[in-house]
Design a protein around this motif. Structure first.
Motif, mmCIF file in Angstrom:
data_model
loop_
_atom_site.group_PDB
_atom_site.id
_atom_site.type_symbol
_atom_site.label_atom_id
_atom_site.label_comp_id
_atom_site.label_asym_id
_atom_site.label_seq_id
_atom_site.Cartn_x
_atom_site.Cartn_y
_atom_site.Cartn_z
ATOM 1 N N UNK A 54 0.818 -1.215 0.000
ATOM 2 C CA UNK A 54 0.000 0.000 0.000
ATOM 3 C C UNK A 54 0.851 1.265 0.000
ATOM 4 N N UNK A 55 1.907 1.280 0.832
ATOM 5 C CA UNK A 55 2.762 2.465 0.895
ATOM 6 C C UNK A 55 3.424 2.770 -0.434
ATOM 7 N N UNK A 56 3.887 1.727 -1.104
ATOM 8 C CA UNK A 56 4.533 1.913 -2.406
ATOM 9 C C UNK A 56 3.531 2.448 -3.423
ATOM 10 N N UNK A 57 2.328 1.853 -3.439
ATOM 11 C CA UNK A 57 1.299 2.287 -4.388
ATOM 12 C C UNK A 57 0.912 3.744 -4.151
ATOM 13 N N UNK A 58 0.670 4.087 -2.884
ATOM 14 C CA UNK A 58 0.283 5.456 -2.557
ATOM 15 C C UNK A 58 1.401 6.436 -2.902
ATOM 16 N N UNK A 59 2.645 6.022 -2.648
ATOM 17 C CA UNK A 59 3.776 6.884 -2.970
ATOM 18 C C UNK A 59 3.917 7.132 -4.453
ATOM 19 N N UNK A 60 3.790 6.076 -5.244
ATOM 20 C CA UNK A 60 3.879 6.227 -6.693
ATOM 21 C C UNK A 60 2.771 7.131 -7.222
ATOM 22 N N UNK A 61 1.570 6.947 -6.706
ATOM 23 C CA UNK A 61 0.440 7.739 -7.197
ATOM 24 C C UNK A 61 0.594 9.202 -6.805
ATOM 25 N N UNK A 62 1.020 9.448 -5.569
ATOM 26 C CA UNK A 62 1.248 10.830 -5.154
ATOM 27 C C UNK A 62 2.369 11.483 -5.949
ATOM 28 N N UNK A 63 3.466 10.742 -6.134
ATOM 29 C CA UNK A 63 4.594 11.276 -6.910
ATOM 30 C C UNK A 63 4.207 11.458 -8.374
ATOM 31 N N UNK A 64 3.351 10.557 -8.874
ATOM 32 C CA UNK A 64 2.902 10.680 -10.261
ATOM 33 C C UNK A 64 2.132 11.962 -10.501
ATOM 34 N N UNK A 65 1.350 12.371 -9.499
ATOM 35 C CA UNK A 65 0.622 13.637 -9.633
ATOM 36 C C UNK A 65 1.560 14.821 -9.747
ATOM 37 N N UNK A 66 2.598 14.832 -8.901
ATOM 38 C CA UNK A 66 3.581 15.921 -8.954
ATOM 39 C C UNK A 66 4.359 15.903 -10.265
ATOM 40 N N UNK A 67 4.727 14.702 -10.705
ATOM 41 C CA UNK A 67 5.470 14.588 -11.962
ATOM 42 C C UNK A 67 4.602 15.038 -13.133
ATOM 43 N N UNK A 68 3.324 14.641 -13.109
ATOM 44 C CA UNK A 68 2.415 15.051 -14.180
ATOM 45 C C UNK A 68 2.255 16.555 -14.242
ATOM 46 N N UNK A 69 2.201 17.186 -13.077
ATOM 47 C CA UNK A 69 2.092 18.645 -13.030
ATOM 48 C C UNK A 69 3.322 19.310 -13.641
ATOM 49 N N UNK A 70 4.490 18.791 -13.310
ATOM 50 C CA UNK A 70 5.736 19.354 -13.845
ATOM 51 C C UNK A 70 5.808 19.186 -15.359
ATOM 52 N N UNK A 71 5.449 18.000 -15.829
ATOM 53 C CA UNK A 71 5.479 17.733 -17.273
ATOM 54 C C UNK A 71 4.477 18.608 -18.010
ATOM 55 N N UNK A 72 3.266 18.732 -17.432
ATOM 56 C CA UNK A 72 2.224 19.549 -18.067
ATOM 57 C C UNK A 72 2.666 21.004 -18.184
ATOM 58 N N UNK A 73 3.263 21.513 -17.114
ATOM 59 C CA UNK A 73 3.712 22.905 -17.157
ATOM 60 C C UNK A 73 4.812 23.087 -18.202
ATOM 61 N N UNK A 74 5.701 22.119 -18.313
ATOM 62 C CA UNK A 74 6.784 22.215 -19.293
ATOM 63 C C UNK A 74 6.250 22.178 -20.717
#
Length: 229
Positions: A112-132
């Motif tokens: 669960x911790x790994x899944x939640x971490x990936x999903x949370x980090x994915x949101x931040x990464x998606x935001x960075x990519x979208x802005x770029x």
């Protein structure tokens, strides 16, 4: 969006910086309650339709989010219309986050911790990519907002292939004979099970039977007998 909304209002509508900042803060203020609303909507749909209801709720909420983002970009000539749509857009953004994390705990109990971490980090990464992609000068801001909305709708289609054997997916029912215990205990070896390492996961699997659609749920007493066997 939090990074661009105040500069967008400042540049597009010739507001002074203080007013643009105050109006832009309305986007973030939806965080006060909207995530909880998304979780509540997911719970309400799950009460009747189980996990399939949660997936449909997530898809509908996030698709509406994308549509509102597109509308916001297209309304670049009207400040009042932009603000109204921005508030509803923000509402659905935060609701989508709540609806997403209503699904996350059921992906894997052991990891669960790994899944939640990936999903949370994915949101931040998606935001960075979208802005770029959309907000670094290749497009005017309102066009970037419109394209971002199209991307949101496209990415949300990834909800469709999500499938839990014991509960089903958006368009597919559960696999016959699949159980919550089979799914969650598959992460453990026989030795780990014998050592008692899977005891808490077994308990979780029994509780997770509530994610079945209402028509597939077994009465509580029957569940206890099944677990005893």
């Amino acid at each position: 969006m939090n990074n661009i909304i105040a500069p967008y209002l400042f540049d597009q509508f010739n507001l002074n910086l203080e007013i643009a900042g105050a109006l832009g803060s309305l986007f973030g203020l939806m965080n006060i309650f909207a995530r909880s609303v998304g979780g509540m909507v997911s719970d309400i749909t799950a009460d009747k339709y189980g996990m399939r209801g949660r997936l449909w709720a997530l898809w509908i909420i996030q698709t509406a989010e994308g549509a509102l983002c597109i509308a916001m970009g297209l309304l670049y000539t009207s400040l009042p219309a932009t603000l109204v749509v921005m508030i509803f857009f923000s509402l659905f953004v935060q609701m989508a986050e709540g609806a997403s994390y209503a699904v996350v705990p059921y992906i894997s109990k052991r990891s669960l911790g790994i899944c939640a971490g990936f999903i949370g980090a994915g949101g931040n990464a998606g935001s960075t990519i979208t802005q770029a992609i959309f907000f670094k000068g290749a497009y005017t801001t309102h066009v970037g907002i419109t394209y971002m909305g199209i991307m949101i709708i496209a990415v949300t289609l990834l909800c469709i292939p999500i499938y839990f054997p014991m509960w089903g997916g958006m368009f597919c029912g559960p696999k016959e004979g699949a159980t919550e215990s089979d799914y969650y205990l598959a992460d453990f070896t026989e030795e780990e099970k014998a050592a008692g390492m899977a005891a808490s996961v077994q308990k979780f699997a029994l509780e997770a039977a509530s994610e079945r659609a209402a028509v597939h749920r077994v009465p509580a007493k029957s569940d206890e007998k099944e677990s005893a066997v």
